[in-house]
Design a protein around this motif. Structure first.
Motif, mmCIF file in Angstrom:
data_model
loop_
_atom_site.group_PDB
_atom_site.id
_atom_site.type_symbol
_atom_site.label_atom_id
_atom_site.label_comp_id
_atom_site.label_asym_id
_atom_site.label_seq_id
_atom_site.Cartn_x
_atom_site.Cartn_y
_atom_site.Cartn_z
ATOM 1 N N LYS A 139 12.891 -1.957 -6.359
ATOM 2 C CA LYS A 139 14.024 -1.292 -7.020
ATOM 3 C C LYS A 139 13.597 0.037 -7.624
ATOM 4 O O LYS A 139 14.326 1.032 -7.547
ATOM 5 N N ASP A 140 12.410 0.064 -8.201
ATOM 6 C CA ASP A 140 11.884 1.286 -8.816
ATOM 7 C C ASP A 140 11.715 2.395 -7.781
ATOM 8 O O ASP A 140 12.200 3.517 -7.963
ATOM 9 N N TYR B 149 7.705 3.660 2.966
ATOM 10 C CA TYR B 149 8.781 2.953 3.671
ATOM 11 C C TYR B 149 9.968 2.716 2.742
ATOM 12 O O TYR B 149 11.135 2.899 3.138
ATOM 13 N N LEU B 150 9.707 2.337 1.490
ATOM 14 C CA LEU B 150 10.779 2.110 0.516
ATOM 15 C C LEU B 150 11.510 3.406 0.176
ATOM 16 O O LEU B 150 12.732 3.414 0.004
ATOM 17 N N ASP C 283 0.843 -1.184 0.000
ATOM 18 C CA ASP C 283 0.000 0.000 0.000
ATOM 19 C C ASP C 283 0.886 1.243 0.000
ATOM 20 O O ASP C 283 2.116 1.151 -0.106
ATOM 21 N N ASN C 284 0.272 2.414 0.107
ATOM 22 C CA ASN C 284 1.046 3.658 0.080
ATOM 23 C C ASN C 284 2.035 3.743 1.238
ATOM 24 O O ASN C 284 3.125 4.306 1.103
ATOM 25 N N ASN D 85 11.947 5.890 2.187
ATOM 26 C CA ASN D 85 12.809 6.161 3.345
ATOM 27 C C ASN D 85 14.080 5.322 3.299
ATOM 28 O O ASN D 85 15.154 5.786 3.722
ATOM 29 N N ILE D 86 13.961 4.093 2.795
ATOM 30 C CA ILE D 86 15.150 3.246 2.632
ATOM 31 C C ILE D 86 16.117 3.904 1.655
ATOM 32 O O ILE D 86 17.330 3.974 1.899
ATOM 33 N N GLY D 87 15.577 4.395 0.531
ATOM 34 C CA GLY D 87 16.427 5.075 -0.457
ATOM 35 C C GLY D 87 17.122 6.292 0.135
ATOM 36 O O GLY D 87 18.321 6.518 -0.093
ATOM 37 N N ASN D 88 16.384 7.068 0.917
ATOM 38 C CA ASN D 88 16.965 8.265 1.546
ATOM 39 C C ASN D 88 18.039 7.890 2.561
ATOM 40 O O ASN D 88 19.051 8.591 2.704
#
Length: 301
Positions: free
Chosen positions: A142-143, A84-85, A78-79, A87-90
């Motif tokens: 990944k996107d 959460y993803l 969901d959104n 935040n992982i990238g950041n």
């Protein structure tokens, strides 16, 4: 940030994929500790970790990695999961984990998942189905995580992007609050209509059977309309597509209700009666065409 509606559409994510992820959770959770250990063994071998990755940071990252692993197979896409993803990238950017490093990590994780599914699922058809679902979610991960890298790079060259992100963020919060207000109002109306219907039944029981049946049916139609709108609003908040057919159906029911009341009370001119019948016919045709279109737009499984 991308949103669940767009992601579901782009990757043709279906309910079957969610069920497959939950199915894999049963055996994949057994490998959570092994996954983290082998992940770092491979990363240390393949990548020169940045100086920011101190032992304390590595320990925190290992804990985060285990949480990510478990959430991957929960099936709650969901959104909130997409946020959460992001935040992982950041976090990766904060500790100077580059896009190339992330790509190497992502490729290893995909292969590791692939191998474990092969080890635990012997049926070829079922295994193929599970692999398709796993690869879909890996592509989504990944996107979304990669978007954080792209956004950071663009911000270096565009002073307007931060302002745009702020405006979009505020607009989305306002939209969410508006949806919650609409949902609350629909809940109140639905409960009120149901209570009114029960009280109305007591009065109607004293009337003629034909009058009672038509009047009761008319009230039930209104409750059905409200419950249908409530159901649609809940699905929109959860990320489903906006369905025009619902609102065409509401208009159709409203005219049917008017026709029932006119028939019961023998009021209204012939012109008004013909207008209602014509409206029901037109709306019925529109509802049928819209429903066919929405059915064709559903992603194939």
């Amino acid at each position: 940030m991308k949103y669940i509606k767009e992601v579901i559409s782009n990757y043709s994510l279906t309910e079957k994929d969610i069920q497959n992820l939950i199915f894999m959770e049963k055996f994949m959770l057994e490998y959570a500790d092994q996954f983290v250990d082998e992940f770092y063994d491979y990363m240390i071998l393949k990548i020169q970790l940045p100086d920011s990755m101190t032992p304390d940071v590595i320990q925190k990252h290992q804990n985060m990695l285990k949480i990510w692993y478990k959430r991957f197979y929960e099936g709650k896409i969901d959104n909130k999961y997409l946020e959460y993803l992001v935040n992982i990238g950041n976090t990766h950017i904060k500790f100077h984990i580059t896009q190339d490093m992330f790509n190497i990590m992502s490729n290893w994780v995909r292969q590791w998942f692939h191998e474990k599914i092969f080890q635990n699922v012997s049926d070829d058809i079922k295994r193929k189905e599970l692999l398709f679902s796993m690869h879909k979610l890996m592509d989504i991960n990944k996107d979304i995580i990669s978007d954080a890298y792209y956004t950071t790079e663009i911000k270096k060259y565009s002073v307007f992007l931060s302002l745009r992100d702020f405006i979009i963020s505020v607009s989305e919060r306002i939209e969410f609050v508006t949806q919650i207000i609409i949902l609350s109002f629909l809940i109140f109306l639905t409960i009120s209509a149901a209570v009114y219907f029960l009280f109305d039944m007591v009065v109607l029981m004293k009337m003629k059977p034909d009058f009672f049946i038509i009047k009761a049916l008319s009230s039930l139609l209104m409750i059905w309309v409200l419950s249908e709108l409530l159901y649609t609003e809940i699905n929109i908040i959860k990320g489903a597509k906006f369905k025009i057919s619902t609102f065409v159906g509401v208009a159709l029911i409203a005219f049917v209700r008017d026709l029932l009341i006119m028939t019961l009370e023998h009021t209204g001119s012939i012109e008004k009666l013909l207008f209602i019948i014509l409206s029901i016919t037109v709306l019925g045709l529109v509802y049928w065409l819209v429903t066919i279109t929405e059915t064709k737009d559903k992603p194939r499984r």
